[in-house]
Design an enzyme around this catalytic site. Structure first.
Site, PDB file in Angstrom:
ATOM      1  CD  GLU A 373      -1.339  -0.458   3.646  1.00  0.00           C
ATOM      2  OE1 GLU A 373      -2.465  -0.902   3.354  1.00  0.00           O
ATOM      3  OE2 GLU A 373      -0.992  -0.199   4.811  1.00  0.00           O
ATOM      4  CB  CYS A 374       0.788   4.361   0.241  1.00  0.00           C
ATOM      5  SG  CYS A 374       0.953   6.136  -0.089  1.00  0.00           S
ATOM      6  N   GLY A 375       3.449   3.676  -0.124  1.00  0.00           N
ATOM      7  CA  GLY A 375       4.901   3.580  -0.266  1.00  0.00           C
ATOM      8  C   GLY A 375       5.358   2.194  -0.674  1.00  0.00           C
ATOM      9  CB  SER A 481      -4.089   0.003  -4.122  1.00  0.00           C
ATOM     10  OG  SER A 481      -4.342  -0.041  -2.727  1.00  0.00           O
TER      11      SER A 481
END
Length: 710
Positions: A373-375, A481
């Protein structure tokens, strides 16, 4: 309410030289502010350290979805700081987390988020600091940045006192930050006293040595601040001990909630029989029984919700933490979790650890279940590009470039419906649905080189269904994501706690189903989960009617979600070529009718009325799959038609894609020769192209079938 101390007391350490009696239930309060940047974190840390120096055991909480501020509170208290958020968790979830955090504490200090009333949207308190105080029945202490403020503090505090009272919350007092002198403090104190307002309890004078460093996503995490221990000490010394003890005595003297109030009840969530193996043929993420879960955790990957870890452990996972920056080898594990953080800040170090990048790439190719997720999503990319144009090769699991921007790319709460099995065997925890809430906050964007299947769908602010995230790997074993998912939200969003639902509207803000507007006094809701299927050939007017119906339901404050097939298809591209029809998407292997039907079923679980368009004209296979997939879900089929001449004209005048008149005519003739074999089909003519009139006919139909109280 009660004003007397409880009879059950135990000895708690107090100020040096004397013993203090504290109630078995710890003192708890909420520090809030009129706006962000008002000094909440500085005041919270100073107070936490000062209370610790007096001998109190302090546990901290942070309102909202923030991941950074809790790192400061954790160090100040010497105990993990947990998030409290009524939108992410639901009210029962907030009570459960607070109850656990109160165990073993003398004092629970809750730091607010943004302004006191700021939450999910301007029309609701959900997600706000005030909502947390309301749910827990706790007093609020208002932190006011007093620089340039004197007598004007009175109307400011008066307004927030009234706002709290409207929610049956006590505003107990004020802490002033950035005061200039003792004289300034006395002016503020006198103004509040003169106007019979809550008193000034503490003050912090301006001091640049107490400032905390920040970067694009907020404060720099405490672990990265080498001088943070010294800063904490200075913060604790900034508040005189006698003033801090007087602060405790004052709050302790306020009426406390009864022992039977929701904030003091044991209501811990029970995860019954969730350690069973959850195996499905569709995803390796559910093929393994819980084992070792490798979790990236260092300066580059530090955005995690502690409650996610707790849930994983309840599922039977053994959590193994490692550093993608410094460790030479990826730990042996049955799954990998890459959380958010600052890979852009540490891109050089991450890229330099080529052994770790190659091992994660190899593990993905060998089918290791990976959730990022993200990073973590950025780290899985082929490379990361900084705003200065520097490019750093990374794990290369996702065929794309993570490009850092110079401004905020996305910020806000999200509610997503997973289109695949949930990671880490969570389908066993949430067998009734895959709707999860979370948060996005990032300055980067992912530029994918090719088309990848989406991970989840959600509804944007316009009410349109959109997809996001990616599935990749040899067997779709990688889910990635920008969503920071709060997985315990699966419980109250998907039926495990029917009595504890969070407020909201549509798929983006799903809510419990009420019988009618008249009974709730708020949002009117249909009598159950229903799917309105608007079918007909291309250009017959399905999209226009769907939007008109969604607008009408919105004006009547009726819960609904609109899903556009055209909008979904537009999100799929291969070699820069978009698919304009479901048939073409199936041929390309990019999307399928069955996947669409699964999306409708998931949407119907979380929203009470789903409006969607479809092209079922003569497609018996799609019709049978729709019936089989939706099962017991209530389906309201509506078949639209118009003259062929009208259809041709509308197709020619389309501006969203190239005209396909022959294709539309084939669909229209197939529909005419093979009427929809679905019970209760309503046939409407769109010849006059009056979606508002058709919308009113549909509203009457829904009322006649007792689906809506119109």
């Amino acid at each position: 309410m009660r004003t007397s101390m409880p009879t059950s007391l135990l000895t708690r350490p107090g100020p040096p030289g004397r013993t203090r009696l504290m109630p078995r239930t710890p003192l708890a309060f909420v520090l809030a502010a009129p706006h962000s940047g008002g000094g909440k974190t500085t005041a919270s840390l100073a107070l936490a350290v000062a209370l610790g120096r007096l001998g109190y055991t302090v546990h901290g909480c942070k309102c909202g979805p923030d991941y950074v501020d809790p790192t400061f509170m954790s160090q100040a208290c010497g105990h993990p700081c947990l998030n409290l958020d009524t939108w992410l968790m639901g009210e029962e979830g907030v009570r459960n987390v607070f109850q656990r955090q109160a165990e073993g504490a003398d004092i629970v200090l809750i730091e607010g988020v943004m302004g006191l009333l700021d939450g999910r949207d301007p029309e609701s308190l959900a997600g706000s600091t005030l909502d947390v105080a309301r749910v827990l029945g706790l007093p609020v202490v208002l932190v006011v940045r007093a620089r340039g403020l004197a007598r004007s503090i009175a109307p400011l505090v008066d307004g927030f006192t009234r706002a709290c009272a409207a929610e049956s919350v006590r505003l107990a007092g004020v802490i002033a930050t950035c005061t200039g002198s003792d004289s300034h403090r006395r002016v503020l104190q006198g103004s509040l006293e003169h106007n019979n307002l809550p008193p000034l309890l503490l003050s912090l004078q301006r001091n640049d040595d107490l400032a905390l460093p920040s970067r694009q996503l907020g404060l720099v995490p405490a672990e990265e601040v080498s001088s943070f221990a010294a800063t904490l000490q200075r913060l604790g010394e900034a508040l005189p001990q006698k003033d801090v003890q007087a602060f405790v005595d004052y709050l302790q003297g306020l009426p406390q909630p009864d022992d039977g109030s929701p904030s003091l009840q044991q209501s811990a969530t029970q995860c019954a029989d969730v350690q069973k193996e959850a195996a499905t043929a569709s995803s390796p993420l559910l093929k393994t029984s819980p084992g070792r879960l490798a979790i990236a955790r260092d300066e580059a990957f530090c955005f995690y919700y502690e409650e996610n870890f707790r849930l994983f452990q309840k599922l039977g996972w053994e959590l193994i933490f490692f550093s993608p920056m410094r460790d030479r080898d990826l730990p042996a594990a049955e799954a990998l979790y890459l959380g958010g953080g600052y890979p852009e800040v540490f891109a050089r170090d991450l890229s330099a650890n080529k052994g770790m990048c190659s091992q994660i790439h190899k593990a993905a190719q060998e089918g290791l279940p990976i959730y990022a997720e993200c990073g973590g999503y950025m780290y899985l990319a082929k490379a990361l590009e900084t705003p200065e144009g520097d490019i750093f090769p990374l794990a290369g699991v996702v065929d794309g470039l993570a490009r850092m921007g110079t401004s905020l790319h996305s910020l806000g709460y999200r509610e997503a419906t997973f289109l695949t099995p949930l990671p880490f065997g969570l389908d066993a925890f949430s067998p009734d649905g895959r709707v999860v809430r979370g948060h996005e906050f990032h300055w980067s964007g992912m530029e994918l080189s090719g088309n990848l299947p989406p991970l989840y769908s959600m509804t944007d602010r316009k009410g349109e269904a959109v997809t996001a995230g990616v599935l990749t790997g040899p067997c779709n074993n990688v889910q990635a994501s920008y969503l920071h998912a709060y997985f315990p939200s699966l419980a109250f969003l998907n039926g495990r706690h029917k009595t504890d639902q969070a407020p909201g509207q549509g798929l983006e803000e799903s809510a419990p189903l009420a019988l009618s507007r008249e009974k709730t006094g708020k949002q009117a809701r249909p009598s159950g989960g229903h799917v309105i299927v608007l079918t007909g050939p291309s250009s017959v007017g399905k999209t226009s009617l769907g939007r008109a119906l969604a607008r009408e339901l919105g004006t009547r404050n009726i819960d609904h979600v609109l899903i556009s097939l055209d909008g979904l298809l537009a999100s799929f591209r291969r070699d820069n070529h978009a698919c304009f029809t479901l048939e073409e998407a199936e041929k390309q292997g990019m999307w399928s009718a069955h996947s669409y039907h699964c999306l409708l079923k998931e949407a119907a679980k979380s929203s009470s009325l789903v409006i969607c368009d479809h092209v079922l004209c003569g497609r018996r296979d799609w019709i049978e799959d729709l019936r089989a997939t939706l099962g017991e879900t209530s389906v309201i089929p509506v078949e639209l038609s118009c003259a062929e001449e009208t259809l041709i004209l509308r197709e020619i005048n389309r501006t969203d894609r190239p005209a396909a008149t022959e294709h539309a005519l084939v669909q229209a003739r197939a529909q005419k020769n093979n009427r929809l074999p679905l019970a209760g089909t309503t046939q409407l003519s769109s010849q006059e192209e009056n979606p508002l009139q058709l919308c009113q006919e549909l509203m009457q139909l829904l009322a006649q079938r007792h689906i809506l109280s119109v």
